[in-house]
Design an enzyme around this catalytic site. Sequence first.
Site, PDB file in Angstrom:
ATOM      1  N   SER A   1       0.857  -1.196   0.000  1.00 49.91           N
ATOM      2  CA  SER A   1       0.000   0.000   0.000  1.00 49.91           C
ATOM      3  C   SER A   1       0.887   1.238   0.000  1.00 49.91           C
ATOM      4  O   SER A   1       1.733   1.389  -0.882  1.00 49.91           O
ATOM      5  CB  SER A   1      -0.953  -0.032   1.196  1.00 49.91           C
ATOM      6  OG  SER A   1      -1.883   1.033   1.121  1.00 49.91           O
TER       7      SER A   1
ATOM      8  N   ASP B   1      -4.357  -4.684   5.890  1.00 47.60           N
ATOM      9  CA  ASP B   1      -4.819  -5.523   4.789  1.00 47.60           C
ATOM     10  C   ASP B   1      -3.740  -6.542   4.441  1.00 47.60           C
ATOM     11  O   ASP B   1      -2.564  -6.207   4.292  1.00 47.60           O
ATOM     12  CB  ASP B   1      -5.139  -4.661   3.567  1.00 47.60           C
ATOM     13  CG  ASP B   1      -5.672  -5.479   2.398  1.00 47.60           C
ATOM     14  OD1 ASP B   1      -6.381  -6.479   2.654  1.00 47.60           O
ATOM     15  OD2 ASP B   1      -5.384  -5.118   1.234  1.00 47.60           O
TER      16      ASP B   1
END
Length: 370
Positions: free
Chosen positions: A187, A309
């Site tokens: 990310s 995540d």
Amino acid sequence: MSLGNDKIKVLIVDDSSSSRVMLKRLLETDPGIEVLAAAQDAYTAARTMKDALPDVILLDLEMPGMDGLTFLRKIMDQRPLPIIICSSLTDQGSARTVEALEAGAIDVILKPAPRSDQERAEAAETICNAVYGAAQSRGRGRAVRRRTGPAAPVPPSPRLTADEILPPPNFKKAHPRTEPIVCIGASTGGTEALREVLCALPPDAPGIVIVQHMPKGFTSAFARRLDSLSQIRVFEAADGMPVQQGHAIIAAGDRHLALQRIGQNYRCKVIEGAPVSRHKPSADVLFRSGAAEAGANTLGVIMTGMGDDGATCLGEIKQIGGRTIAQDEASCVVYGMPRAAVERGHAQQVMPLNRIATAIMAFARMHRGG
């Protein structure tokens, strides 16, 4: 919710008056964020910065006079700060955004155009979380100030797990040996981290599937840029695309990406659906599919990024007999996703970014050698 005792001070730089007003209103929905100023061009922003430095800059690239990319490069040369690109979705804009990420921008968000209360809430959540992530960044070795405190504001949207998209793996199922498969999740800060890893891989690297949190429309330009730099081929995912040696496939910015096994081979499965772990694409979905479809043939790698995540389903790869790696704190721009995986005991190895490509090839040699 603020980081530490101080609010995060944001400088907006955008030539559109309506965009400046909208962005300011969205940011100020979070009590931990303060808009320091909203500048109409780079010159006004530079004058503002002489009096007070922001913690984060929200920057449009398309501006008259000094364009945003030039301004970004000047900042990175003179006084590096975390910069988020707020870009419109155009072919030219996507390509320039990739240039901006290479030049030192920390993240990219799509310039919001909310038309309802729900869309405004979603846009505010996206932009505020991006600001929190940027405020925590290490700046890729540059002298960017690092804050301490909570990882992020508590977003209003529901948090869904990978169960929303795929059933849990059958951990008793036998998976015959196939070519090795590498699943990567990243990310904030991941675009440059991925560039470093992919550019270090030889042409015979194992098939790689990647989730990088980016907005819709930008992953295509990102994949083309990496393809031009790497010895391996790099593509944006399409449904049914084969996953094979010497290829890396990046999830599109608004679709989940999963592996699907067909005999001894693998292909991409592109899936609609709700965000998982508040992301679409989600690393948790990709990692779960790797565990379910490839089993012990899978290497899962979790890299720099805010939040968690991928941390849960990386553990499923480990549980089913695959191998797992987390990027170490020192080399992460934001040590969020890898930290969560390490703290849950799901990372078998923790290593710096510059060792990940070597570890991928070591896994492939060991796996192919039996």
